[in-house]
Write a protein that holds these residues in place. Sequence first.
Motif, mmCIF file in Angstrom:
data_model
loop_
_atom_site.group_PDB
_atom_site.id
_atom_site.type_symbol
_atom_site.label_atom_id
_atom_site.label_comp_id
_atom_site.label_asym_id
_atom_site.label_seq_id
_atom_site.Cartn_x
_atom_site.Cartn_y
_atom_site.Cartn_z
ATOM 1 N N MET A 72 0.851 -1.193 0.000
ATOM 2 C CA MET A 72 0.000 0.000 0.000
ATOM 3 C C MET A 72 0.894 1.254 0.000
ATOM 4 S SD MET A 72 -2.929 0.483 2.910
ATOM 5 C CE MET A 72 -1.933 1.396 4.096
ATOM 6 N N GLN A 73 0.451 2.275 -0.720
ATOM 7 C CA GLN A 73 1.215 3.525 -0.739
ATOM 8 C C GLN A 73 0.575 4.541 0.201
ATOM 9 O OE1 GLN A 73 3.995 4.873 -2.500
ATOM 10 N NE2 GLN A 73 4.522 2.713 -2.690
ATOM 11 N N ILE A 74 1.404 5.373 0.810
ATOM 12 C CA ILE A 74 0.880 6.424 1.676
ATOM 13 C C ILE A 74 0.528 7.634 0.823
ATOM 14 C CG2 ILE A 74 1.521 8.084 3.472
ATOM 15 C CD1 ILE A 74 3.270 5.836 4.673
ATOM 16 N N LYS A 75 -0.694 8.153 1.020
ATOM 17 C CA LYS A 75 -1.092 9.361 0.307
ATOM 18 C C LYS A 75 -0.769 10.530 1.214
ATOM 19 C CE LYS A 75 -4.896 11.344 -2.277
ATOM 20 N NZ LYS A 75 -5.847 12.167 -1.508
ATOM 21 N N ARG A 76 0.219 11.316 0.836
ATOM 22 C CA ARG A 76 0.682 12.358 1.753
ATOM 23 C C ARG A 76 -0.168 13.619 1.678
ATOM 24 N NH1 ARG A 76 6.907 13.182 1.262
ATOM 25 N NH2 ARG A 76 6.484 14.569 3.009
ATOM 26 N N GLY A 111 7.876 2.851 4.719
ATOM 27 C CA GLY A 111 8.085 2.864 3.269
ATOM 28 C C GLY A 111 8.255 4.250 2.674
ATOM 29 N N LEU A 112 8.514 5.268 3.508
ATOM 30 C CA LEU A 112 8.639 6.630 2.981
ATOM 31 C C LEU A 112 10.073 7.000 2.585
ATOM 32 C CD1 LEU A 112 6.220 8.665 5.276
ATOM 33 C CD2 LEU A 112 6.040 8.418 2.793
ATOM 34 N N SER A 146 14.284 5.276 2.017
ATOM 35 C CA SER A 146 15.076 4.062 1.880
ATOM 36 C C SER A 146 16.503 4.355 2.304
ATOM 37 C CB SER A 146 15.025 3.615 0.421
ATOM 38 O OG SER A 146 16.041 2.679 0.175
ATOM 39 N N ARG A 158 14.994 1.817 -3.323
ATOM 40 C CA ARG A 158 14.295 1.153 -2.220
ATOM 41 C C ARG A 158 15.324 0.304 -1.476
ATOM 42 N NH1 ARG A 158 13.592 -4.156 -2.640
ATOM 43 N NH2 ARG A 158 13.969 -5.099 -4.657
ATOM 44 N N HIS A 215 6.081 -7.007 6.393
ATOM 45 C CA HIS A 215 6.064 -5.551 6.209
ATOM 46 C C HIS A 215 4.874 -4.987 6.959
ATOM 47 C CE1 HIS A 215 9.341 -5.228 3.368
ATOM 48 N NE2 HIS A 215 8.949 -6.424 2.955
ATOM 49 N N ILE A 234 2.903 -2.390 6.591
ATOM 50 C CA ILE A 234 1.700 -1.888 5.911
ATOM 51 C C ILE A 234 0.797 -3.051 5.498
ATOM 52 C CG2 ILE A 234 0.835 -0.571 3.921
ATOM 53 C CD1 ILE A 234 2.953 1.435 4.325
#
Lengths: 370, 370
Positions: A2-6, A262-263, A265, A304, B187, B189
Amino acid sequence: MMQIKRRKTRVVRIGRISIGGGNPVAVQSMAKVKTSRVEEVLRQVRDLASAGCEIVRVAVKDEADARAIKAIKKSIDMPLVADIHFSHRLALLAVESGADKIRLNPGNVHKTEEVVAIARACRLHRVPIRVGLNSGSLKTLKMGGGKRRLARGKGLSDIMVKEALDYLKILEKESFYNIVLSLKGSHLIDTISAYRKMSRYCDYPFHLGVTASGLPEDGAVKSSIAIGALLLEGIGDTIRVSLSAPPAEEVRVARSILQSVGLRSFGYEIISCPTCGRCEVDLISKLRELKAGLEGLGVSSSGRPVSIALMGCVVNGPGEAREADIAVAFGAKEGLLFKKGKPFGKVTFRDSVAVLLRELKAIGCSGLRR
Amino acid sequence: MMQIKRRKTRVVRIGRISIGGGNPVAVQSMAKVKTSRVEEVLRQVRDLASAGCEIVRVAVKDEADARAIKAIKKSIDMPLVADIHFSHRLALLAVESGADKIRLNPGNVHKTEEVVAIARACRLHRVPIRVGLNSGSLKTLKMGGGKRRLARGKGLSDIMVKEALDYLKILEKESFYNIVLSLKGSHLIDTISAYRKMSRYCDYPFHLGVTASGLPEDGAVKSSIAIGALLLEGIGDTIRVSLSAPPAEEVRVARSILQSVGLRSFGYEIISCPTCGRCEVDLISKLRELKAGLEGLGVSSSGRPVSIALMGCVVNGPGEAREADIAVAFGAKEGLLFKKGKPFGKVTFRDSVAVLLRELKAIGCSGLRR
């Protein structure tokens, strides 16, 4: 994953680093010696730099500290923030001395004309201001017994948000928007709640942290939960993990938080099992050997983290090994080497870390670093 | 402080401990030696008990391990969970040997008739089953290259939820509901996402954890964020922090997480500043002295942690001191003692911890412990 929506925020430049507006979440810490002791500060900044710190703050307690900023700035290229309390005069002096950002505490620098004077100096020198609230120095809570209890009953996060909004009004009336905000409580739920609420009122970038979080064994947990929870919601543009510990330890935890969500690396990530009654090798000693070997490989900045799995048995070993960039899944006496998810023959327990390090160099990870 | 609204779950009894249905979130860990080595297991369980562990799991790799449960159970009163992989026969043997809960991995014990046989034995002995999924041993991901990539593309959390639901169907068809669930990814997330999704489908209590989270310096951060974020949302009935470290370290981090989010109380909480250029005393050494002194005070279980603040300067010192149960806010050479928010005179730096400990005893904290 999942990606973080900032959260959408303005860009604020702190020396050569930009935060907000989608820029990487920056890691910051503080020098923990008197700022006027320039040599000692420089030594700490060097330690912080090699730990991965990107912005450093120094306390400005007196004129000597404010003037020392000039000398410090000559020897470092890390953006420097002057931490101001009580005295607007020291803020002005810090700006003149070349500070890249000024942190003001609305709990103790709040006379309108003083804040206005600082804002004007900051605009002239293109220096941003962090409006930095701490639960330990809120204006509202400095009132006497009954009034204070009443205020506290409203909830600490509401008090912080209100004091922040009042302060922003002073700055915005001066058309000053070069602002970063922080609302740190010493309890994580207050802290999370304050940032969440504040995120609805403005688009200034947020500096995240829990104040006075204590010794690293508990402070790292508390900070990880609060900062982690906010980052996962997209809130946060720079972070500082406050620990009663040497500053490099704060940076280590901050980087670990950022990589975990995950923001960011920082070279590599180790996946390893906790070991249990199934594990027939001394996995923990091998992990320490691996980590020491990785430190020796130098510095890199890949897109990453390279994932390295070291697993102790056949339950999750082959599975995690298949998902990692490189891995060894151990059986009784030997392990199975995996590269990019595919098995590549057996390795002995003894040689396993040497093989992993050799392979990591071969796949171009000549420069790993945490 | 904001209160966490916990997800409504069924009560599941694991020996003398109940989880779910509003019971306290229980701390668990694993023995990390071969289960058939009964004396070594008992030594670890004693260490775990004194660290505050409430449920212990042991790996059952062979018949000797399964039979050893009987002997172990005779010497401990901590509820014991048998960790089963691959063999339903060992699960049956563990139930007969007196295990208080059986953990099954749907990735490697999934033949319907075998699961049914285990469920029947568990019902007979009133033993709950944890359906424990790990990202490293998912059935779906054991398929070949193309199929596997396709499945992985769906997202790990969806795969975990689907495999869990399929497994639950087998158990529920047997009218077996004495179930705890876990969906651990390596992980955070994936892990958070799997638990969140699963919470919509059932009311079984959740066992939270991140699998293979690595060495304690990073694993504690990763686990704190994932477990902390879920607990703050009200999800989670028992937690296990997996670390490549001695088991007592897992318990220490688990308790720190639970206390940080305000769900459990373990004696005391230390509020202390990170120190900076303003601090004129060696606060960190005093904190270590305080912590050592607190360990010596014994064991208690109060309603909420006693908050002890040790602050290094006048910025947040008096403020945090006012909010704590007991505190010292230091100036240059001496500190100001606070009790229940009120100043109570000066203390020297040297005597400060002795005074704090004496006062803590006086306010009834004869038994503090972390």
